[in-house]
Motif scaffolding. Sequence first.
Motif, PDB file in Angstrom:
ATOM      1  N   GLU A 275       0.903  -1.152   0.180  1.00  0.00           N
ATOM      2  CA  GLU A 275      -0.004  -0.055   0.110  1.00  0.00           C
ATOM      3  C   GLU A 275       0.873   1.557   0.053  1.00  0.00           C
ATOM      4  O   GLU A 275       0.518   2.088  -0.704  1.00  0.00           O
ATOM      5  CB  GLU A 275      -1.026  -0.137   1.223  1.00  0.00           C
ATOM      6  N   ALA A 276       1.966   1.292   0.663  1.00  0.00           N
ATOM      7  CA  ALA A 276       2.929   2.469   0.846  1.00  0.00           C
ATOM      8  C   ALA A 276       3.551   2.587  -0.557  1.00  0.00           C
ATOM      9  O   ALA A 276       3.968   3.711  -0.956  1.00  0.00           O
ATOM     10  CB  ALA A 276       4.081   2.111   1.820  1.00  0.00           C
ATOM     11  N   ALA A 277       3.863   1.707  -1.101  1.00  0.00           N
ATOM     12  CA  ALA A 277       4.601   1.677  -2.508  1.00  0.00           C
ATOM     13  C   ALA A 277       3.680   2.307  -3.449  1.00  0.00           C
ATOM     14  O   ALA A 277       3.925   3.352  -4.258  1.00  0.00           O
ATOM     15  CB  ALA A 277       5.149   0.320  -2.850  1.00  0.00           C
ATOM     16  N   TRP A 278       2.405   1.689  -3.449  1.00  0.00           N
ATOM     17  CA  TRP A 278       1.458   2.343  -4.462  1.00  0.00           C
ATOM     18  C   TRP A 278       1.114   4.014  -4.340  1.00  0.00           C
ATOM     19  O   TRP A 278       1.132   4.824  -5.127  1.00  0.00           O
ATOM     20  CB  TRP A 278      -0.087   1.586  -4.191  1.00  0.00           C
ATOM     21  N   ARG A 279       1.122   4.286  -3.056  1.00  0.00           N
ATOM     22  CA  ARG A 279       0.938   5.750  -2.555  1.00  0.00           C
ATOM     23  C   ARG A 279       1.766   6.427  -2.948  1.00  0.00           C
ATOM     24  O   ARG A 279       1.737   7.588  -3.339  1.00  0.00           O
ATOM     25  CB  ARG A 279       0.472   5.702  -1.000  1.00  0.00           C
ATOM     26  N   ALA A 280       3.240   5.889  -2.563  1.00  0.00           N
ATOM     27  CA  ALA A 280       4.335   6.730  -2.879  1.00  0.00           C
ATOM     28  C   ALA A 280       4.468   7.156  -4.443  1.00  0.00           C
ATOM     29  O   ALA A 280       4.947   8.285  -4.789  1.00  0.00           O
ATOM     30  CB  ALA A 280       5.529   6.349  -2.211  1.00  0.00           C
ATOM     31  N   ALA A 281       4.301   6.203  -5.200  1.00  0.00           N
ATOM     32  CA  ALA A 281       4.322   6.297  -6.785  1.00  0.00           C
ATOM     33  C   ALA A 281       3.354   7.287  -7.114  1.00  0.00           C
ATOM     34  O   ALA A 281       3.786   8.134  -8.105  1.00  0.00           O
ATOM     35  CB  ALA A 281       4.051   4.841  -7.204  1.00  0.00           C
ATOM     36  N   MET A 282       2.142   7.310  -6.573  1.00  0.00           N
ATOM     37  CA  MET A 282       1.153   8.210  -7.115  1.00  0.00           C
ATOM     38  C   MET A 282       1.558   9.806  -6.596  1.00  0.00           C
ATOM     39  O   MET A 282       1.518  10.472  -7.360  1.00  0.00           O
ATOM     40  CB  MET A 282      -0.315   7.799  -6.503  1.00  0.00           C
ATOM     41  N   GLU A 283       1.906   9.737  -5.480  1.00  0.00           N
ATOM     42  CA  GLU A 283       2.311  11.193  -4.833  1.00  0.00           C
ATOM     43  C   GLU A 283       3.544  11.855  -5.546  1.00  0.00           C
ATOM     44  O   GLU A 283       3.433  13.070  -5.797  1.00  0.00           O
ATOM     45  CB  GLU A 283       2.482  11.084  -3.298  1.00  0.00           C
ATOM     46  N   ASP A 284       4.505  10.927  -5.738  1.00  0.00           N
ATOM     47  CA  ASP A 284       5.886  11.164  -6.614  1.00  0.00           C
ATOM     48  C   ASP A 284       5.479  11.641  -7.830  1.00  0.00           C
ATOM     49  O   ASP A 284       6.264  12.550  -8.524  1.00  0.00           O
ATOM     50  CB  ASP A 284       6.902  10.512  -6.250  1.00  0.00           C
ATOM     51  N   SER A 285       4.652  11.237  -8.786  1.00  0.00           N
ATOM     52  CA  SER A 285       4.071  11.228 -10.141  1.00  0.00           C
ATOM     53  C   SER A 285       3.369  12.552 -10.224  1.00  0.00           C
ATOM     54  O   SER A 285       3.354  13.027 -11.451  1.00  0.00           O
ATOM     55  CB  SER A 285       3.782  10.146 -10.635  1.00  0.00           C
ATOM     56  N   ALA A 286       2.740  13.103  -9.241  1.00  0.00           N
ATOM     57  CA  ALA A 286       2.107  14.268  -9.241  1.00  0.00           C
ATOM     58  C   ALA A 286       2.874  15.516  -9.548  1.00  0.00           C
ATOM     59  O   ALA A 286       3.932  15.651  -9.190  1.00  0.00           O
ATOM     60  CB  ALA A 286       1.250  14.550  -7.755  1.00  0.00           C
ATOM     61  N   LEU A 287       2.327  16.423 -10.324  1.00  0.00           N
ATOM     62  CA  LEU A 287       2.867  17.843 -10.861  1.00  0.00           C
ATOM     63  C   LEU A 287       2.529  18.772  -9.811  1.00  0.00           C
ATOM     64  O   LEU A 287       3.049  20.114  -9.957  1.00  0.00           O
ATOM     65  CB  LEU A 287       2.385  18.278 -12.022  1.00  0.00           C
ATOM     66  N   VAL A 288       1.856  18.439  -8.854  1.00  0.00           N
ATOM     67  CA  VAL A 288       1.502  19.755  -7.955  1.00  0.00           C
ATOM     68  C   VAL A 288       2.541  19.036  -6.471  1.00  0.00           C
ATOM     69  O   VAL A 288       2.311  17.859  -5.961  1.00  0.00           O
ATOM     70  CB  VAL A 288      -0.005  19.428  -7.321  1.00  0.00           C
ATOM     71  N   MET A 384      -3.379  20.002   4.950  1.00  0.00           N
ATOM     72  CA  MET A 384      -2.834  19.396   3.726  1.00  0.00           C
ATOM     73  C   MET A 384      -2.646  20.533   2.603  1.00  0.00           C
ATOM     74  O   MET A 384      -3.757  20.983   2.323  1.00  0.00           O
ATOM     75  CB  MET A 384      -3.424  18.255   3.029  1.00  0.00           C
ATOM     76  N   GLY A 385      -1.597  20.734   2.216  1.00  0.00           N
ATOM     77  CA  GLY A 385      -1.422  21.886   1.134  1.00  0.00           C
ATOM     78  C   GLY A 385      -1.023  21.341  -0.140  1.00  0.00           C
ATOM     79  O   GLY A 385      -0.319  20.563  -0.379  1.00  0.00           O
ATOM     80  N   SER A 386      -1.581  21.898  -1.166  1.00  0.00           N
ATOM     81  CA  SER A 386      -1.462  21.595  -2.542  1.00  0.00           C
ATOM     82  C   SER A 386      -0.715  23.033  -3.051  1.00  0.00           C
ATOM     83  O   SER A 386      -1.194  24.126  -3.016  1.00  0.00           O
ATOM     84  CB  SER A 386      -2.627  21.482  -3.376  1.00  0.00           C
TER      85      SER A 386
END
Length: 648
Positions: A275-288, A384-386
């Motif tokens: 679960e952590a690997a999936w979440r880290a991959a999505m967050e690091d690939s975000a442009l925000v 949480m800030g974007s």
Amino acid sequence: MQPRPLEDAHPRRGGWRSLLWTLPLLLSLVFVAGVLAWVRANELAERELERQTLITDALSTEAQLRSRIAEETALLRRLAAGLAGAQPGVEALAARPELNTGLRRLWLSVTWLDSRNRQIAQLPPQGIANEDGLSLHLSEPVGPEGREGSLVVRYAPSLLLKHGVPWWLSRKYEVQMVDSAELLIASTGELRMPAGPGPSYRVAFSGPLRSSPLTEAAITDAALVLTVREPQPTALKPLALVLIAGFLPLSAVASWLLRRQVRQVLRAESAWRTEAAWRAAMEDSALVGLRARDSEGQVLYVNRTFCDLVGWPAEQLLGRRPPMPYWPPDALEEVAQRNRRTFAGQAPREGYEARWVHRDGHMIEVMVFESPLVDAAGQQIGWMGSIIDITQRKRLEERERRQVETLAHNARLTMLGEVASTLAHELNQPLTAIASYNAGVLNSLQRQGGADPVVLNALQRLGQQAAQAGRVVQRIREFLTRREPQRERCQLGVVISDAVALLSKELSRAKIEMSLRLDPALPAVVADAVLIEQVLINLVRNAADALLTHPEPRHIEVTSRLAGSFVRIDVMDNGPGLQGLGAEALCAPFYSTKSEGMGMGLAICRSIIEAHQGLLDAGEAPGGGARFSFSLPLATTATAEEEDPSHV
């Protein structure tokens, strides 16, 4: 689909990691063995150090005692030299100051013997009692080859040890002097044999020790014995052994409990790793950029985009509290206040713009959107800030704004040039008419004769000023129409004096003192004297206007000096100063500190000086007030053709 447990998926790796619980027990055993070895080695090292120190102290004590005996021998030698040739007797002996010096130190008595060893005199008569009952002797002949007898000094070895051994050595060691039969001669402590509980060291002391006054034989088998009063205790105490013995069972129990915990952690680890690997991959690939903070502002999480945005690695941001390293140093209070509004729940839902500082120092513009950070129980634990980087968009907007301002500014300059050129053209005809009428009146009065000289002088000055005004208008018109200034070789001292003379009455009415400090040896410059004169008039008049609201005394000073291949002119006053403004701001077109000013005076002055390849500068005067300076290049052979009027 739930992931398989880590031990089932990787049996070999799981079996190896399940044995990690034995590692603390093994480390405990290694630690206990290391402590025991270290204690033993430390004990041996301390004993060796104690032995080396004991040897050093014994040799040092022996040297100090020899030095003390040498001092007493030298004192006795001076006493014998003083008695040489004197009348033998108690009076001669008592008159010597060396006697009292020796008796105050170690000497118990001083005996004067003749050449046949018969007593001539002795002081004190009965001698000073020695509590130890033991005494040693020093002797010295009196006169050449002892013809007048000899001096015998009896001294106590216990006093020798007392005065010759430092106090700190006496407290640390028991110092004893013994002979070859181990008979005690003297001691710093109680009279006893040198054998003691502490370690000791023996050093030979075969110095000038004589037990009898009538023999030259010295005690050659004497020795010094230093014994440690309080030896170091053994490091391995029973209490330490008990503590170590209790530490091992506790380590075993702790290792067993750790084994259970490790097995539980291994099962839970494989459940959240995927679960952590999936979440880290999505967050690091975000442009925000994403940033999570608790209710006190401590950073809980940042993604890779946020780290790239501010230039700081996640390791240096996690756990940080305000102020943050990417906040602008010159706006910390403003950013902190906005941060407090966000934590109070007043952050705008549409977001807000902010200016941050990248780690390398350049500014970045960001758009920040804040939303509540809720945990699994539904409780808000932070924010949480974007963050979106809008630096490029801001640069484009700023570039467009500057282009619009530049176009408007150029339009105003063009219009001003046209108006000024028109005014110069229109004013030229009235000035010519004034000069013509003035010349006619002046000629008529001169032909009639008997005119008042004051009136004639005034008309002549009127004609000169009208002609000067015409030249100024003509030069400014030519300058505004982009023609080159009419440069010629001129002396700046004359130009400065003429400009100040025009303003003398105006400065006198304003109660402003004017002073000139001009270098008479300045070389000539190639410049348009009319335009340079107008620059000086403008600068002096600006200084006078600034002094009108300043209390007396009011002072303006104009100086000239040579600065390399340039001549530098400084106009300084003692007014309120520039209020932190620089030359760029003051010389900007349409900028003025006067309510009725147009803001073009300094801009035109700067253009005139730059057209002469010079530089206009502004700053604070040394004594307070404002300083305006400009420089002009010296006249050289390279500018010879510029001096020719035909060239213009």
